[in-house]
Every structure is written in C-alpha cells, then in structure tokens.
Design an enzyme around this catalytic site. Structure first.
Site, PDB file in Angstrom:
ATOM      1  N   SER A 166      -9.633   1.950   2.861  1.00  0.00           N
ATOM      2  CA  SER A 166      -8.787   2.682   2.220  1.00  0.00           C
ATOM      3  C   SER A 166      -7.678   1.833   1.059  1.00  0.00           C
ATOM      4  O   SER A 166      -6.993   2.187   0.411  1.00  0.00           O
ATOM      5  CB  SER A 166      -7.910   3.746   2.946  1.00  0.00           C
ATOM      6  OG  SER A 166      -7.091   2.877   3.893  1.00  0.00           O
ATOM      7  N   SER A 173      -9.914  -0.567   7.072  1.00  0.00           N
ATOM      8  CA  SER A 173      -9.383  -0.555   5.798  1.00  0.00           C
ATOM      9  C   SER A 173      -8.624  -2.000   5.077  1.00  0.00           C
ATOM     10  O   SER A 173      -8.160  -1.779   4.080  1.00  0.00           O
ATOM     11  CB  SER A 173      -8.463   0.780   5.759  1.00  0.00           C
ATOM     12  OG  SER A 173      -9.016   1.960   5.817  1.00  0.00           O
ATOM     13  N   LYS A 203       0.779  -1.145  -0.155  1.00  0.00           N
ATOM     14  CA  LYS A 203      -0.049   0.055  -0.037  1.00  0.00           C
ATOM     15  C   LYS A 203       1.038   1.323  -0.093  1.00  0.00           C
ATOM     16  O   LYS A 203       1.978   1.219   0.686  1.00  0.00           O
ATOM     17  CB  LYS A 203      -0.826  -0.039   1.188  1.00  0.00           C
ATOM     18  CG  LYS A 203      -1.993   1.017   1.319  1.00  0.00           C
ATOM     19  CD  LYS A 203      -2.813   0.902   2.653  1.00  0.00           C
ATOM     20  CE  LYS A 203      -3.766   1.919   2.597  1.00  0.00           C
ATOM     21  NZ  LYS A 203      -4.789   1.852   3.878  1.00  0.00           N
TER      22      LYS A 203
END
Lengths: 468, 72
Positions: free
Chosen positions: A149, A173, A79
């Site tokens: 997210s 997330s 990420k």
C-alpha cells in the site's frame, strides 16, 4: 548531479560540509516534484510553505551549531497514514474527509527532532488495505502500478522526488513497493518503530518503517526513528558479506515465482556468495499455513478498527474495501484465535531457524509490478493471480512473525520492471540485515539506477489522479 | 487461462445471497456500497481459511499476543 538526485547520505554530507543548504535541497526536490509528479501521482499534498520555513530554520541552526545529525535539513515524505498536527491524515479514503490531526505521530516527532524537513504526504492504498495504490504509477513504466500500500512512498523515492519516505507494512506494504520501484525498504522488527499516531490496518501486524534509495540511508533513518534502547543501525553496515551465513529457502519462497524474478534473486545470492557469504538451504517451518492465518488476522482486526463506519450510507469507503471489511466482520472469534495460536507456534519455530543461519534470503515479491488498472498479475506460463496475493504472499511471513525484513533492488525483468531481494533477520537483527543489504549494494549498481522520466518541465501529464 | 494456486486459498463455496444477507444483518450490516457479490467472495475465502486453520493440531498452544515481551 542535481541536489534532488542525492541519496540521504550524500545530501547529509553536502549539508555538513557547507556545500548545500537545506533550502537549496528542498527547492530542488520541490522542483522535481513539480516536474514529474503529474505523471507519477505519488503526492497527495505538498506542504511547500511549511517546509520552506523548516528548511530556513534548519539552515540557520546548522550555520550556528552544525547539524544535529544526518537528517538535519533533509526533506522527508510521509505516507498519508502518519499524523502531522494541523493537517488531514487522508489514509487514501474519502471516509477521512474533514479529518484533522491534533498531534504528531511518534515518528513525526522523532523526525522533526532530528531536524528533518517534512515536505509532503504520499499516496496509500485506501486505509493501507491493498497492494496497488490507485492514482500512483510506477516511475519505471507508467503502465504499471508501484505496488502498495505504500505505493506513493516507493514511487516518490524511485522518481527522485524524495530521498526518504516513511511507510508502513502489514502484509508487504513497504517491501512490495520497494521491490516494484527498484528502491530499498525496511520492515523493522515488530514494535521497534512506534505506531502511535499512524492510522492502523491490523494492530498486531502493523509495522512502521522507511523506504529510501540505499541500505545505508535506511540505517540513518532508523537511528532517528527508534528509541534510545535501539542499536546503532550503522554500526555493522560496512562489515561485508563475508562471515554471514545465508539461508536459502528450499520451499515456498521460490514456488510460483516469476522466472525472471527467481533468476535475478538467485543471481544476487550468488553474488553475495562470491563476496564471501556462506549459503545453505533451509526449510522455513509451517510457512504454508501463514497465508490463511495472516489474512484472517488482518481482516478481523481491520473490521474491528473500522466498526460500522464502512456500512453507513455516505460513509465514503470504496466498494472493494467495504466488502472486505463486511466479510471481516463475520469472521468467527474462534478463527481469529486459531490464527493467533498458529502464530505462537510459527514464531517459536522460525526463531530456531536463526540458530543455523544469520539471515534468510528470498524474493521480496513473486512477480513484477502488475499493469495499471488490472486486478491480476500475468505470469509467462499463462497463469494469473490476484494482485493482492501475488504482491503480498512472500511478505506475509515476516509480518506474521514480526521479524525484520529488507528489500533491496536486484535487477530488472526482461520487461524492464525492477525485482527485489528480501533479507529476513532474527528479532532486532536489523544491523545484520542492513549489513547484507549494504554489501549487495557495494557489489552491484542496481540501487544507483534511476528511471528515465526525464527532467523536462511542463510535460503533458496523463490523468493518473483518482479519488480515494 | 489457468488460475494460480487459488483453490486452497478460497476453498469454501459462497453462501446463497439470501443466507449472506441474513449473516450480514446479524452482524449489523444493512448497507453495502458495492452490493453482495464482492462480500460473498471474501466471506467464502475467509470461511475457507477458517476451515484450514481449524484442521491444524496446535495442542495446547496459546494465542500470540503483542503484549508478550518476546514481541518487543
């Protein structure tokens, strides 16, 4: 089967047996990214040259001395919040233009030490403060979001563009995108995976953890990214469901839930009961108060981290985030403290729950993925709910209490969208949580399903990439 | 179309634009890329949360801290 379709465990076994080299696996994964990411939009950067060098090095070492462990030579996507020395950590924001990480994050170091090949950075909602991940599509249906997210992580793993992606979870997330993309994601116990070198959202609620295809793969990654005092996460993996007591919440978790999601989760619980688990109803204490406290803490801590940067002309922040951070800056200290006082009480009472049950089981997300570009989730009864609350409200309790929580795929709604079963355990209870997740994946085939993106190269890609 | 359960998540009414501008200036915020409306909505939501939290009777419970060994 192409190498990019292998789970981490399968790829590791093939590499260990000398049937597959890290370079072959990486080229297959890079080819997959080239073939489908134009439609999915999971990656913000692919470090092909750097990864090829790492894969060659891993291959040579494996030939000389054998693999260091199951991650040796396996591609991993990060990420875009995790620092990798020498690269920009974009955090999904133009505010990070010009950033260059000077050191690796702790997780980056540990993955590299395990011999993993870090080959790409995947998209996050801006500074991880949101649950849509603009620019990334859900591989199961490109008209929907992947959740957020960590939407890039969920989409990349679901679309077979990476066997593993490291993600983060402050308000769901990891588990939200895992549920929405039909893959497996673990939010570990607070502090178990170090956050050093990861762009924070809210320090006291931030968790680093993996998204992968199976609970077994998650366990293998956890063995690599945790410290020496952590348990062996694979040790109890094959213990089965029998002997475990599952607590099914009688309140909150099934309230205002999409009926298809509720039906799929209850089916999953029934399957685990049939496999030998005991099931009993429990009432999680004070759970209705978690939402306002969690939101208060998250906004106040995020506003403290970003300071006045969002409010400078040309700061590069998106309008929605800048507005939330401005409001967060005006939260009174007394509200923040009151939220943290509530947290003390909720943590104390929730720990008592685990005197009665081994794990809690519930929906990971109340509704399937929202349509791309919409701010609300639509329920069959005509109700609508903002995407942020619909995606996050069932995930907040585990972030708030710091308890480990896993999402495993448990089927598809009538619209063809994946749903997730959430398994919450006691502090450092990951071995039991993963054991139950693995047991579910032994008796169902949801984790083996793949989205029908096709494997053809050169398919015209719709414009899914967006700034920020 | 009905709105799902949002009344208890954002109970407080938003302040007037003038009031909010004063509050923002007091917080050192003079530039808002998206204008006042979104900030006003978020501010009202957080005020509602604050009121709800203030109504809880937590006795002498201290705040949670990540430095507590229980958290690790």
């Amino acid at each position: 089967m192409q190498p990019f379709e292998l789970t981490l465990a399968e790829a590791a076994a093939s590499i260990s047996a000398g049937q597959l080299s890290p370079a072959e696996l990486l080229e297959s994964v890079l080819g997959r990214v080239a073939a489908v990411d134009g439609r999915v939009g999971a990656f913000v950067e692919v470090m092909a040259d750097r990864a090829r060098a790492a894969a060659r090095e891993a291959g040579a070492e494996i030939v000389r001395r054998g693999p260091r462990g199951p991650l040796h030579g396996v591609p991993v996507a990060m990420k875009d919040l995790y620092d990798i020395a020498g690269l920009r950590t974009g955090a999904g924001s133009r505010a990070r233009d010009g950033h260059l990480a000077t050191a690796d994050s702790a997780v980056t170091e540990r993955l590299a030490g395990a011999g993993a090949v870090l080959f790409g950075k995947v998209r996050t909602h801006e500074f991880a403060y949101g649950s849509a991940t603009p620019g990334t599509r859900n591989p199961w249906t490109l008209q929907h979001v992947p959740g957020g997210s960590s939407g890039g992580s969920g989409a990349a793993v679901a679309a077979r563009m990476a066997p593993v992606s490291m993600a983060t979870d402050t308000g769901g997330s990891i588990r939200g995108p895992a549920a929405h993309c039909g893959v497996t994601g673990l939010k570990p116990t607070y502090g178990l995976v170090p956050m050093r070198g990861v762009v924070p959202l809210a320090w006291s609620q931030d968790h680093a953890g993996p998204i992968a295809r199976t609970a077994e793969d998650i366990a293998l990654v956890m063995n690599a990214v945790t410290g020496p005092d952590a348990p062996d996460f694979t040790a109890r993996l094959r213990g089965g469901a029998a002997g475990l007591t599952l607590g099914v919440p009688s309140a909150f978790f099934f309230d205002d839930c999409h009926p298809d999601v509720e039906a799929l989760v209850r089916e999953a619980i029934a399957a685990l009961r049939d496999a030998g688990a005991r099931v009993r109803e429990v009432r999680p204490p004070m759970v209705e108060d978690v939402f306002p406290a969690h939101m208060t803490i998250m906004a106040a801590e995020a506003a403290a981290f970003h300071g006045d940067h969002p409010h400078r002309p040309g700061g590069g922040y998106g309008e929605a985030l800048a507005a939330t951070l401005a409001a967060g800056r005006m939260i009174p200290a007394t509200d923040y403290i009151q939220a943290q006082r509530l947290r003390t009480e909720v943590v104390r009472r929730w720990r008592g729950l685990f005197d009665e049950v081994d794990v809690l089981v519930a929906p990971a997300v109340a509704a399937p993925a929202a349509r791309y570009g919409e701010d609300v989730v639509r329920f069959p009864d005509g109700c609508v709910e903002p995407v942020l609350t619909a995606n996050a409200r069932l995930n907040f309790p585990a972030d708030f209490t710091g308890l480990p929580s896993l999402s495993v795929p448990c089927g598809f709604t009538r619209e063809g969208l994946p749903a997730g079963l959430q398994i919450i355990g006691r502090p450092r209870g990951e071995p039991e949580v993963l054991r139950l997740g693995h047991a579910h994946q032994e008796i169902t085939d949801w984790a083996r399903r793949a989205p029908g993106l096709g494997y053809a190269e050169g398919v015209a890609a719709p414009a899914v990439r967006e700034p920020g | 179309m009905a709105q799902r359960s949002e009344d208890d998540r954002a109970a407080a009414a938003p302040p007037s634009a003038d009031d909010l501008a004063v509050l923002l200036r007091a917080a050192g915020i003079t530039h808002l890329p998206g204008g006042l409306e979104r900030t006003a909505e978020a501010h009202a939501m957080f005020r509602g949360f604050g009121e709800r939290l203030a109504a809880l009777d937590l006795g002498d419970t201290p705040p949670a801290t990540v430095f507590d060994p229980e958290w690790r």
